[in-house]
Design an enzyme around this catalytic site. Structure first.
Site, PDB file in Angstrom:
ATOM      1  N   SER A  10       0.855  -1.191   0.000  1.00  0.00           N
ATOM      2  CA  SER A  10       0.000   0.000   0.000  1.00  0.00           C
ATOM      3  C   SER A  10       0.886   1.234   0.000  1.00  0.00           C
ATOM      4  CB  SER A  10      -0.887  -0.001   1.252  1.00  0.00           C
ATOM      5  OG  SER A  10      -1.460   1.282   1.415  1.00  0.00           O
ATOM      6  N   HIS A  12      -1.776  -1.457  -3.961  1.00  0.00           N
ATOM      7  CA  HIS A  12      -3.024  -1.014  -3.330  1.00  0.00           C
ATOM      8  C   HIS A  12      -2.922   0.502  -3.148  1.00  0.00           C
ATOM      9  CE1 HIS A  12      -6.448  -1.656  -0.459  1.00  0.00           C
ATOM     10  NE2 HIS A  12      -5.916  -0.621   0.171  1.00  0.00           N
ATOM     11  N   ASP A  57      -4.853   3.809  -1.627  1.00  0.00           N
ATOM     12  CA  ASP A  57      -5.913   4.252  -0.719  1.00  0.00           C
ATOM     13  C   ASP A  57      -6.370   5.663  -1.055  1.00  0.00           C
ATOM     14  OD1 ASP A  57      -6.175   2.053   1.187  1.00  0.00           O
ATOM     15  OD2 ASP A  57      -4.072   2.473   1.614  1.00  0.00           O
ATOM     16  N   MET A 107      -8.794   8.625  -0.027  1.00  0.00           N
ATOM     17  CA  MET A 107      -9.592   9.104   1.118  1.00  0.00           C
ATOM     18  C   MET A 107     -10.006  10.551   0.867  1.00  0.00           C
ATOM     19  SD  MET A 107      -7.403   7.594   4.294  1.00  0.00           S
ATOM     20  CE  MET A 107      -6.507   6.039   4.172  1.00  0.00           C
ATOM     21  N   HIS A 114      -8.672   1.503  -3.551  1.00  0.00           N
ATOM     22  CA  HIS A 114      -9.546   1.379  -2.380  1.00  0.00           C
ATOM     23  C   HIS A 114     -10.177   2.747  -2.131  1.00  0.00           C
ATOM     24  CE1 HIS A 114      -9.781   0.324   2.210  1.00  0.00           C
ATOM     25  NE2 HIS A 114     -10.962   0.514   1.662  1.00  0.00           N
ATOM     26  N   MET A 167     -12.149   5.062  -0.220  1.00  0.00           N
ATOM     27  CA  MET A 167     -12.766   5.398   1.073  1.00  0.00           C
ATOM     28  C   MET A 167     -13.377   6.773   0.932  1.00  0.00           C
ATOM     29  SD  MET A 167      -9.751   3.825   3.417  1.00  0.00           S
ATOM     30  CE  MET A 167      -8.647   3.733   2.019  1.00  0.00           C
ATOM     31  N   MET A 198     -11.729  -5.286   5.946  1.00  0.00           N
ATOM     32  CA  MET A 198     -10.805  -4.416   6.694  1.00  0.00           C
ATOM     33  C   MET A 198     -10.630  -4.905   8.123  1.00  0.00           C
ATOM     34  SD  MET A 198     -11.006  -0.628   5.265  1.00  0.00           S
ATOM     35  CE  MET A 198      -9.391  -0.462   6.003  1.00  0.00           C
ATOM     36  N   GLY A 238      -8.732   4.728   7.369  1.00  0.00           N
ATOM     37  CA  GLY A 238      -8.281   6.106   7.559  1.00  0.00           C
ATOM     38  C   GLY A 238      -6.772   6.273   7.656  1.00  0.00           C
ATOM     39  N   PHE A 239      -6.106   5.307   8.276  1.00  0.00           N
ATOM     40  CA  PHE A 239      -4.669   5.488   8.512  1.00  0.00           C
ATOM     41  C   PHE A 239      -3.938   4.160   8.416  1.00  0.00           C
ATOM     42  CE2 PHE A 239      -7.046   8.743  10.675  1.00  0.00           C
ATOM     43  CZ  PHE A 239      -6.401   9.900  10.266  1.00  0.00           C
ATOM     44  N   GLY A 270      -0.597   1.749   9.635  1.00  0.00           N
ATOM     45  CA  GLY A 270       0.150   1.557  10.881  1.00  0.00           C
ATOM     46  C   GLY A 270      -0.714   1.292  12.106  1.00  0.00           C
ATOM     47  N   ASP A 273      -7.178  -6.079   4.628  1.00  0.00           N
ATOM     48  CA  ASP A 273      -6.532  -4.760   4.630  1.00  0.00           C
ATOM     49  C   ASP A 273      -6.492  -4.200   6.045  1.00  0.00           C
ATOM     50  OD1 ASP A 273      -5.528  -2.264   4.041  1.00  0.00           O
ATOM     51  OD2 ASP A 273      -7.320  -1.571   2.963  1.00  0.00           O
ATOM     52  N   GLY A 281      -3.118  -3.669   9.211  1.00  0.00           N
ATOM     53  CA  GLY A 281      -2.329  -4.292  10.268  1.00  0.00           C
ATOM     54  C   GLY A 281      -1.713  -5.634   9.908  1.00  0.00           C
ATOM     55  N   GLY A 340       0.935  -2.143   4.237  1.00  0.00           N
ATOM     56  CA  GLY A 340       1.435  -0.767   4.251  1.00  0.00           C
ATOM     57  C   GLY A 340       2.725  -0.672   5.024  1.00  0.00           C
TER      58      GLY A 340
HETATM   59  C1  DX5 Z   1      -6.239   2.089   5.927  1.00  0.00           C
HETATM   60  C2  DX5 Z   1      -5.922   1.655   4.533  1.00  0.00           C
HETATM   61  C3  DX5 Z   1      -4.884   0.604   4.435  1.00  0.00           C
HETATM   62  C4  DX5 Z   1      -3.517   0.991   4.939  1.00  0.00           C
HETATM   63  C5  DX5 Z   1      -2.896  -0.268   5.463  1.00  0.00           C
HETATM   64  O1  DX5 Z   1      -7.398   2.837   5.930  1.00  0.00           O
HETATM   65  O2  DX5 Z   1      -7.079   1.149   3.898  1.00  0.00           O
HETATM   66  O3  DX5 Z   1      -4.767   0.124   3.102  1.00  0.00           O
HETATM   67  O4  DX5 Z   1      -2.674   1.533   3.969  1.00  0.00           O
HETATM   68  O5  DX5 Z   1      -1.742   0.057   6.161  1.00  0.00           O
HETATM   69  P1  DX5 Z   1      -1.139  -0.955   7.228  1.00  0.00           P
HETATM   70  O6  DX5 Z   1      -0.766  -2.203   6.468  1.00  0.00           O
HETATM   71  O7  DX5 Z   1       0.061  -0.234   7.759  1.00  0.00           O
HETATM   72  O8  DX5 Z   1      -2.190  -1.219   8.266  1.00  0.00           O
HETATM   73 ZN    ZN Z   2      -6.692   0.242   1.917  1.00  0.00          ZN
END
Ligand code: DX5
Ligand code: ZN
Length: 235
Positions: free
Chosen positions: A16, A41, A43, A45, A74, A76, A145, A150-151, A153, A183, A185, A205
């Protein structure tokens, strides 16, 4: 630009780019390709459906020009219907929008197909399987998910795994193949559990671009963990 090359790996790793250095995406793409990434991937947003703001079609177009790997977009965003065409034209291969964004989800999936792209259904951790199940026949991919969107990490939410298993079982009964993606963690500590629950595509990510020695080494470590903890029989 030559057409994209879909991977045939039974387990696919999708870095990602949200976790990469935004001033040097070209290097991030190269490093991940070098490490054997299967697709990317991206993201998107909008600061409305989720609190964060990230990439638009211009970034997707720039990434498309730099890689032949498939791009999973993706979305969002609220009102995805307004932007499907723009992300299709920018070069997204799969356009996944959120169940929770509402609207006529079946009509949106048909719209994505009419644009020549694969429709994906993204599902937040707190959404029940019963809401997902009736929609499955319309989609080519489900993105379950395991963090709140949103973020990057954030910590993997293991309590989503029973729902992942339910989706896997439903897809195994389905008449045509539908990809199941996880998707949020995903790390060497969590990827085995997600695979055992049925995920086949893994969005990574921080575990590719954040922690660890290098994207190449990180991808190899994730793949080695999968082979060790959840070997798949190749039919
Ligand atoms: C979060 C995103 C993820 C994110 C995953 O809202 O949809 O795709 O980039 O990042 P990690 O793998 O660090 O959780
Ligand atoms: Zn994502």
């Amino acid at each position: 630009m030559e057409p994209t090359r879909p991977s045939r790996n039974p387990y696919q790793l999708l870095p990602s780019i949200l976790s990469a250095d935004p001033t040097d995406l070209a290097s991030a793409l190269r490093a991940a390709e070098d490490g054997g990434a299967d697709a990317f991937h991206i993201d998107v947003m909008d600061g409305h459906f989720v609190p964060n703001i990230t990439f638009g079609p211009a970034v997707v177009k720039a990434v498309r020009a730099r890689t032949r790997l498939p791009l999973d977009i993706h979305l969002m965003i609220s009102e995805p219907s307004k932007y499907l065409k723009a992300f299709a034209q920018a070069g997204g291969d799969t356009l996944a929008f959120h169940l929770e964004a509402g609207g006529d989800l079946r009509a949106l999936a048909r719209e994505v197909r009419a644009l020549g792209r694969r429709p994906g259904l993204a599902v937040r951790p707190d959404t029940k399987f019963a809401e997902v199940e009736p929609l499955l026949p319309e989609f080519d991919e489900v993105v379950v998910m395991t963090v709140m969107p949103g973020f990057s990490g954030q910590k993997f939410m293991a309590d989503v795994l029973p729902k992942m298993r339910q989706v896997r079982e439903a897809l195994d009964r389905a008449a045509r193949p539908v990809d199941l993606s996880v998707d949020g963690g995903i790390t060497p500590e969590t990827i085995g559990a997600a695979a055992k629950a049925g995920a086949r595509l893994f969005v990574c990510g921080n575990s590719v671009y954040g922690d660890g020695p290098s994207p190449q080494e990180n991808l190899r470590a994730l793949r080695a963990t999968l082979a060790r903890e959840a070997p798949l029989e190749v039919r």
